[in-house]
Design a protein around this motif. Sequence first.
Motif, PDB file in Angstrom:
ATOM      1  N   ASP A 111       0.873  -1.205   0.085  1.00  0.00           N
ATOM      2  CA  ASP A 111      -0.042  -0.068  -0.013  1.00  0.00           C
ATOM      3  C   ASP A 111       1.028   1.208  -0.156  1.00  0.00           C
ATOM      4  O   ASP A 111       1.902   1.273   0.336  1.00  0.00           O
ATOM      5  N   GLU A 112       0.236   2.282  -0.579  1.00  0.00           N
ATOM      6  CA  GLU A 112       0.968   3.564  -0.531  1.00  0.00           C
ATOM      7  C   GLU A 112       1.187   4.175   0.878  1.00  0.00           C
ATOM      8  O   GLU A 112       2.140   4.859   1.077  1.00  0.00           O
ATOM      9  N   SER A 113       0.197   4.171   1.754  1.00  0.00           N
ATOM     10  CA  SER A 113       0.213   4.445   2.969  1.00  0.00           C
ATOM     11  C   SER A 113      -0.125   3.250   3.964  1.00  0.00           C
ATOM     12  O   SER A 113      -0.707   2.505   3.690  1.00  0.00           O
ATOM     13  N   THR A 114       0.334   3.457   5.222  1.00  0.00           N
ATOM     14  CA  THR A 114       0.179   2.602   6.372  1.00  0.00           C
ATOM     15  C   THR A 114      -1.097   3.065   7.125  1.00  0.00           C
ATOM     16  O   THR A 114      -1.275   2.339   8.274  1.00  0.00           O
ATOM     17  N   GLY A 115      -1.868   4.163   6.640  1.00  0.00           N
ATOM     18  CA  GLY A 115      -2.877   4.758   7.515  1.00  0.00           C
ATOM     19  C   GLY A 115      -2.425   5.812   8.418  1.00  0.00           C
ATOM     20  O   GLY A 115      -3.048   6.857   8.806  1.00  0.00           O
ATOM     21  N   ILE A 116      -1.232   5.930   8.748  1.00  0.00           N
ATOM     22  CA  ILE A 116      -0.714   6.971   9.587  1.00  0.00           C
ATOM     23  C   ILE A 116       0.508   7.835   9.047  1.00  0.00           C
ATOM     24  O   ILE A 116       0.632   8.896   8.829  1.00  0.00           O
ATOM     25  N   ALA A 117       1.478   7.091   8.361  1.00  0.00           N
ATOM     26  CA  ALA A 117       2.468   7.736   7.303  1.00  0.00           C
ATOM     27  C   ALA A 117       2.469   6.998   6.009  1.00  0.00           C
ATOM     28  O   ALA A 117       2.156   5.940   5.650  1.00  0.00           O
ATOM     29  N   ARG A 118       3.539   7.214   5.154  1.00  0.00           N
ATOM     30  CA  ARG A 118       3.665   6.873   3.828  1.00  0.00           C
ATOM     31  C   ARG A 118       4.487   5.566   4.079  1.00  0.00           C
ATOM     32  O   ARG A 118       5.131   5.455   5.210  1.00  0.00           O
ATOM     33  N   ASN A 119       4.057   4.557   3.255  1.00  0.00           N
ATOM     34  CA  ASN A 119       4.790   3.137   3.200  1.00  0.00           C
ATOM     35  C   ASN A 119       6.176   3.394   2.656  1.00  0.00           C
ATOM     36  O   ASN A 119       6.233   3.647   1.531  1.00  0.00           O
ATOM     37  N   GLN A 120       7.155   3.353   3.233  1.00  0.00           N
ATOM     38  CA  GLN A 120       8.751   3.420   2.850  1.00  0.00           C
ATOM     39  C   GLN A 120       8.788   2.356   1.704  1.00  0.00           C
ATOM     40  O   GLN A 120       9.694   2.582   0.758  1.00  0.00           O
ATOM     41  N   VAL A 121       8.108   1.150   1.690  1.00  0.00           N
ATOM     42  CA  VAL A 121       8.386   0.067   0.876  1.00  0.00           C
ATOM     43  C   VAL A 121       8.009   0.593  -0.423  1.00  0.00           C
ATOM     44  O   VAL A 121       8.458   0.627  -1.552  1.00  0.00           O
ATOM     45  N   TYR A 122       6.512   1.361  -0.428  1.00  0.00           N
ATOM     46  CA  TYR A 122       5.961   1.752  -1.585  1.00  0.00           C
ATOM     47  C   TYR A 122       6.921   2.734  -2.494  1.00  0.00           C
ATOM     48  O   TYR A 122       7.277   2.692  -3.544  1.00  0.00           O
ATOM     49  N   ASP A 123       7.269   3.817  -1.884  1.00  0.00           N
ATOM     50  CA  ASP A 123       8.048   4.709  -2.200  1.00  0.00           C
ATOM     51  C   ASP A 123       9.330   4.238  -2.877  1.00  0.00           C
ATOM     52  O   ASP A 123       9.624   4.514  -3.795  1.00  0.00           O
ATOM     53  N   ALA A 124      10.064   3.318  -2.052  1.00  0.00           N
ATOM     54  CA  ALA A 124      11.234   2.844  -2.601  1.00  0.00           C
ATOM     55  C   ALA A 124      10.870   2.052  -3.924  1.00  0.00           C
ATOM     56  O   ALA A 124      11.806   1.792  -5.010  1.00  0.00           O
ATOM     57  N   SER A 125      10.090   1.183  -4.090  1.00  0.00           N
ATOM     58  CA  SER A 125       9.334   0.219  -5.243  1.00  0.00           C
ATOM     59  C   SER A 125       9.034   1.317  -6.164  1.00  0.00           C
ATOM     60  O   SER A 125       9.206   1.010  -7.632  1.00  0.00           O
ATOM     61  N   GLU A 126       8.340   2.497  -6.107  1.00  0.00           N
ATOM     62  CA  GLU A 126       8.278   3.367  -7.073  1.00  0.00           C
ATOM     63  C   GLU A 126       9.310   3.966  -7.754  1.00  0.00           C
ATOM     64  O   GLU A 126       9.397   3.986  -9.162  1.00  0.00           O
ATOM     65  N   THR A 127      10.466   4.379  -6.855  1.00  0.00           N
ATOM     66  CA  THR A 127      11.810   4.767  -7.618  1.00  0.00           C
ATOM     67  C   THR A 127      12.448   3.572  -8.336  1.00  0.00           C
ATOM     68  O   THR A 127      13.090   3.920  -9.243  1.00  0.00           O
ATOM     69  N   TYR A 128      12.600   2.496  -7.997  1.00  0.00           N
ATOM     70  CA  TYR A 128      12.852   1.488  -8.409  1.00  0.00           C
ATOM     71  C   TYR A 128      12.584   1.132  -9.503  1.00  0.00           C
ATOM     72  O   TYR A 128      13.416   0.784 -10.686  1.00  0.00           O
ATOM     73  N   LEU A 129      11.300   0.849  -9.773  1.00  0.00           N
ATOM     74  CA  LEU A 129      10.716   0.389 -10.901  1.00  0.00           C
ATOM     75  C   LEU A 129      11.059   1.325 -12.011  1.00  0.00           C
ATOM     76  O   LEU A 129      10.797   1.013 -13.150  1.00  0.00           O
ATOM     77  N   CYS A 130      10.995   2.660 -11.873  1.00  0.00           N
ATOM     78  CA  CYS A 130      11.542   3.573 -12.970  1.00  0.00           C
ATOM     79  C   CYS A 130      12.599   3.226 -13.931  1.00  0.00           C
ATOM     80  O   CYS A 130      12.787   3.593 -14.902  1.00  0.00           O
ATOM     81  N   THR A 131      13.525   2.299 -13.136  1.00  0.00           N
ATOM     82  CA  THR A 131      14.652   2.078 -13.794  1.00  0.00           C
ATOM     83  C   THR A 131      14.462   0.734 -14.275  1.00  0.00           C
ATOM     84  O   THR A 131      15.129   0.213 -15.240  1.00  0.00           O
ATOM     85  N   LYS A 132      13.341   0.074 -14.476  1.00  0.00           N
ATOM     86  CA  LYS A 132      13.017  -1.139 -14.827  1.00  0.00           C
ATOM     87  C   LYS A 132      11.901  -1.212 -16.246  1.00  0.00           C
ATOM     88  O   LYS A 132      11.597  -2.330 -16.556  1.00  0.00           O
ATOM     89  N   VAL A 133      11.879   0.163 -16.533  1.00  0.00           N
ATOM     90  CA  VAL A 133      10.900   0.287 -17.865  1.00  0.00           C
ATOM     91  C   VAL A 133      11.528  -0.390 -18.809  1.00  0.00           C
ATOM     92  O   VAL A 133      12.686  -0.319 -19.427  1.00  0.00           O
TER      93      VAL A 133
END
Length: 337
Positions: free
Chosen positions: A66-88
């Motif tokens: 998930d993008e958010s844990t309900g309280i704060a942003r999900n660090q794994v989501y943000d890292a995945s979004e950045t990482y996948l940009c290099t896998k296009v």
Amino acid sequence: MFSGKEFPSSSSFLAAYASMAGSIMMAQSIANQLSHLIPHHVRSYLLSTLRYFFKPQSPILTLVIDESTGIARNQVYDASETYLCTKVSPKTKRLKISKTPTEKNLTIKLEKGEKIVDNYEGVELQWRLVFAEAEKNDSHNPFQPRNVEKRWFELSFHRDHKETILGSYIPYILEKAKSIKEEVRVLKMHTLNNSQGYGGIKWESINLEHPATFETLAMEPDLKNIVIEDLNRFVKRKDFYKRVGRAWKRGYLLYGPPGTGKSSLVAAMANHLKFDVYDLQLANIMRDSDLRRLFLATGNRLILVIEDIDCSLDLPDRRQVSKDGDGRKQHDVQYYP
């Protein structure tokens, strides 16, 4: 060739068929009667349980990020979004691109519903970006947002590789995304705001656009290599500093008259390490509480430059040097990851 046994007659077949049909009709009658006795939600639960046991299990496991844990942003989501940009890949059909005035390069993100295939240690992984509209809030409450869109990544792979993905692949993505962000990060130069209005003295920042690098710096090659190796060694030794109980920082004392390249060396260090620069002039600090607040307001991965540190204290030796007309200045440079 015929055996000595006789074949059943047609009347026997008809009798068996009638008996079976009667049993089926009786079972249907009993089921219909039970359907009126057993509540609907109980019947649904029993049917789903039966389907679970008799349906073959899929070998594919899907992780939902998930993008958010309900309280704060999900660090794994943000890292995945950045990482996948290099896998296009060339098979990707839709991408979102953007750029702000402070960014050096285009920002590339996946569009809704797009899929990315990745490979890690021989394991094939399929990523999918999913969007969905969240449940609408109370329309009578004007302070609650409406039509909020939820986002999440679905990561699918063979369930036999679950330990590898959770124990190695996800940490790899976190570290890889961190290094990618450091490469494209816009460095900042932080200076003191001398106005003594509400809130007291504080940091102000601008983009650090100093062009100095170790490639362009006028410095003896051997000494330059010593400095670069020392910087690289320091960044990699976080665990060592923690193990010996020392603060993870390092200091340099730059000494020489104006114009000899002290500021250029600081800029080259910042560009090499991808660290922000904080320029601190102690002459502007009147109280210890202000200095403490400024230190607490600094970020991570920074170079703290203390200008003219030799003029911070009223020492007899310094007064004697100033009488002799020596115009040399000193910088104390400390950097912190």
